[in-house]
Design a protein around this motif. Structure first.
Motif, PDB file in Angstrom:
ATOM      1  N   SER A 143       0.882  -1.223   0.445  1.00  0.00           N
ATOM      2  CA  SER A 143      -0.319   0.031   0.267  1.00  0.00           C
ATOM      3  C   SER A 143       0.892   1.145   0.360  1.00  0.00           C
ATOM      4  O   SER A 143       0.801   2.328  -0.520  1.00  0.00           O
ATOM      5  CB  SER A 143      -0.773  -0.322   0.882  1.00  0.00           C
ATOM      6  OG  SER A 143       0.125  -0.102   2.475  1.00  0.00           O
ATOM      7  N   ALA A 158      -6.378   5.370  -9.420  1.00  0.00           N
ATOM      8  CA  ALA A 158      -6.031   6.143  -8.547  1.00  0.00           C
ATOM      9  C   ALA A 158      -4.475   6.696  -9.268  1.00  0.00           C
ATOM     10  O   ALA A 158      -4.148   7.568  -9.278  1.00  0.00           O
ATOM     11  CB  ALA A 158      -6.139   5.201  -6.908  1.00  0.00           C
ATOM     12  N   ASP A 165      -3.900  10.105  -7.309  1.00  0.00           N
ATOM     13  CA  ASP A 165      -3.575  10.141  -6.007  1.00  0.00           C
ATOM     14  C   ASP A 165      -3.490   9.580  -4.760  1.00  0.00           C
ATOM     15  O   ASP A 165      -3.549   8.632  -4.595  1.00  0.00           O
ATOM     16  CB  ASP A 165      -5.797   9.993  -6.389  1.00  0.00           C
ATOM     17  CG  ASP A 165      -7.014  10.523  -4.539  1.00  0.00           C
ATOM     18  OD1 ASP A 165      -5.831  10.829  -3.711  1.00  0.00           O
ATOM     19  OD2 ASP A 165      -7.647  10.792  -5.337  1.00  0.00           O
ATOM     20  N   ALA A 211      -3.398   9.067  -0.979  1.00  0.00           N
ATOM     21  CA  ALA A 211      -4.772   8.685   0.009  1.00  0.00           C
ATOM     22  C   ALA A 211      -5.091   7.538  -0.926  1.00  0.00           C
ATOM     23  O   ALA A 211      -5.324   6.693  -0.163  1.00  0.00           O
ATOM     24  CB  ALA A 211      -4.962  10.146   0.266  1.00  0.00           C
ATOM     25  N   ARG A 212      -5.897   7.879  -2.226  1.00  0.00           N
ATOM     26  CA  ARG A 212      -6.962   6.910  -2.720  1.00  0.00           C
ATOM     27  C   ARG A 212      -6.269   5.896  -2.891  1.00  0.00           C
ATOM     28  O   ARG A 212      -6.354   4.694  -2.702  1.00  0.00           O
ATOM     29  CB  ARG A 212      -7.492   7.457  -3.996  1.00  0.00           C
ATOM     30  CG  ARG A 212      -8.298   6.278  -4.444  1.00  0.00           C
ATOM     31  CD  ARG A 212      -9.465   7.047  -4.806  1.00  0.00           C
ATOM     32  NE  ARG A 212      -9.216   7.620  -6.034  1.00  0.00           N
ATOM     33  CZ  ARG A 212      -9.573   7.558  -7.585  1.00  0.00           C
ATOM     34  NH1 ARG A 212      -9.868   6.172  -7.631  1.00  0.00           N
ATOM     35  NH2 ARG A 212      -8.786   8.671  -8.320  1.00  0.00           N
ATOM     36  N   ARG A 248      -5.220   3.773   0.504  1.00  0.00           N
ATOM     37  CA  ARG A 248      -6.029   3.441   0.518  1.00  0.00           C
ATOM     38  C   ARG A 248      -7.198   1.672   0.595  1.00  0.00           C
ATOM     39  O   ARG A 248      -7.306   1.246   0.944  1.00  0.00           O
ATOM     40  CB  ARG A 248      -7.906   4.367   0.917  1.00  0.00           C
ATOM     41  CG  ARG A 248      -8.503   3.815   1.634  1.00  0.00           C
ATOM     42  CD  ARG A 248      -9.655   4.959   2.019  1.00  0.00           C
ATOM     43  NE  ARG A 248      -9.948   5.370   0.500  1.00  0.00           N
ATOM     44  CZ  ARG A 248      -9.696   6.924  -0.113  1.00  0.00           C
ATOM     45  NH1 ARG A 248      -9.071   7.512   0.683  1.00  0.00           N
ATOM     46  NH2 ARG A 248     -10.249   6.975  -1.147  1.00  0.00           N
ATOM     47  N   ILE A 249      -7.135   1.885  -1.057  1.00  0.00           N
ATOM     48  CA  ILE A 249      -7.769   1.221  -1.945  1.00  0.00           C
ATOM     49  C   ILE A 249      -7.041  -0.229  -1.711  1.00  0.00           C
ATOM     50  O   ILE A 249      -7.144  -1.595  -1.364  1.00  0.00           O
ATOM     51  CB  ILE A 249      -8.562   1.711  -3.271  1.00  0.00           C
ATOM     52  CG1 ILE A 249      -8.991   2.439  -3.431  1.00  0.00           C
ATOM     53  CG2 ILE A 249      -8.895   0.264  -4.018  1.00  0.00           C
ATOM     54  CD1 ILE A 249      -9.130   3.648  -4.910  1.00  0.00           C
TER      55      ILE A 249
END
Length: 261
Positions: free
Chosen positions: A129, A225, A230, A232-233, A236-237
């Motif tokens: 991540s 993303a 992006d 942060a996205r 997170r995903i």
């Protein structure tokens, strides 16, 4: 005496276009040269590196099975090499946690337990991540997005054929591309170590899990993303995706009584 027309016809044409046949020769020569260069590179590969690569592949493909033990002599004979590069390869594999090397006893392929898999996925979830976030943050992403989308297409095509082995190979390629896109070599090395430790279990349980259609869509969302920068996205995903995959695999092992593989 020749007429002007005859002299013109017999005169060599200096700027005649080249025929199509000779044009094909450089391509053929180039292909032969590429094959020869590839062979030379293979021949130049240090014996210890080749021993490591071949032994690692056999372990990850479950050709050298969990719990099996081999002497140095047996492995050297299998690889058709001397004991020195074989020993170096064994020690390198031990450093990755795939085997244990015991003096005078050779090498034993380490089994992977349910607890091991839980820990491995906790580490992979955190590392990958982070890689997704780093990949999204890069201003110059090169062709990594296109390559990851190509891997997803391969995964979709494999599922349409119900070829889970091909899906697993394309899935592994996707994760490798995502981590490489982060541009952090140390992160890539760490991830590959833990991916190697988990691969045997993932391949052995491949047909016990539900068809991984949603996994492909998770990957697609991560790439979207990354392409949108992006971070942060993307983090997170992919964190949710890896956490869900790890939890499912651990539960799968427990439900089938597979406490150690």
């Amino acid at each position: 005496m020749k007429s002007p027309a005859t002299r013109a016809a017999s005169r060599p044409r200096k700027n005649a276009p080249a025929s199509s046949a000779p044009a094909a020769k450089p391509a053929a020569l180039s292909k032969s040269s590429a094959v020869a260069q590839s062979r030379r590179r293979h021949l130049r590969e240090p014996f210890a590196d080749r021993a490591y690569r071949e032994l690692r592949a056999r372990i990850l493909d479950n050709r050298l099975r969990s719990g099996e033990q081999f002497t140095e002599e047996e492995l050297a004979a299998t690889l058709e090499m001397s004991r020195t590069p074989t020993r170096e390869a064994m020690l390198r594999l031990a450093g990755e946690g795939l085997v244990e090397v015991r003096p005078r006893h050779g090498m034993r392929v380490k089994p992977v337990s349910t607890a091991d898999m839980r820990e491995i996925y906790e580490v992979l979830t955190a590392l990958e991540s982070t890689a997704a976030a780093l990949a999204a943050a890069r201003t110059d992403q090169g062709d990594c997005v296109a390559q990851m989308r190509a891997a997803i297409n391969d995964m979709d095509a494999a599922l349409e054929r119900d070829d889970l082995k091909a899906w697993a190979e394309a899935d592994e390629q996707f994760h490798k591309l995502l981590v490489a896109a982060a541009g952090n070599s140390r992160l890539s090395e760490l991830v590959q170590t833990f991916v190697g430790q988990s691969k045997r279990v993932r391949m052995l349980t491949l047909r016990l899990r539900p068809k991984p259609i949603m996994s492909n869509r998770d990957h697609e969302a991560v790439v979207d993303a990354v392409e949108a920068h992006d971070a942060a996205r993307a983090r997170r995903i992919h964190y949710a995706h890896r956490e869900k995959s790890g939890r499912m695999l651990v539960e799968l092992l427990a439900s089938h009584g597979l406490t150690q593989l």
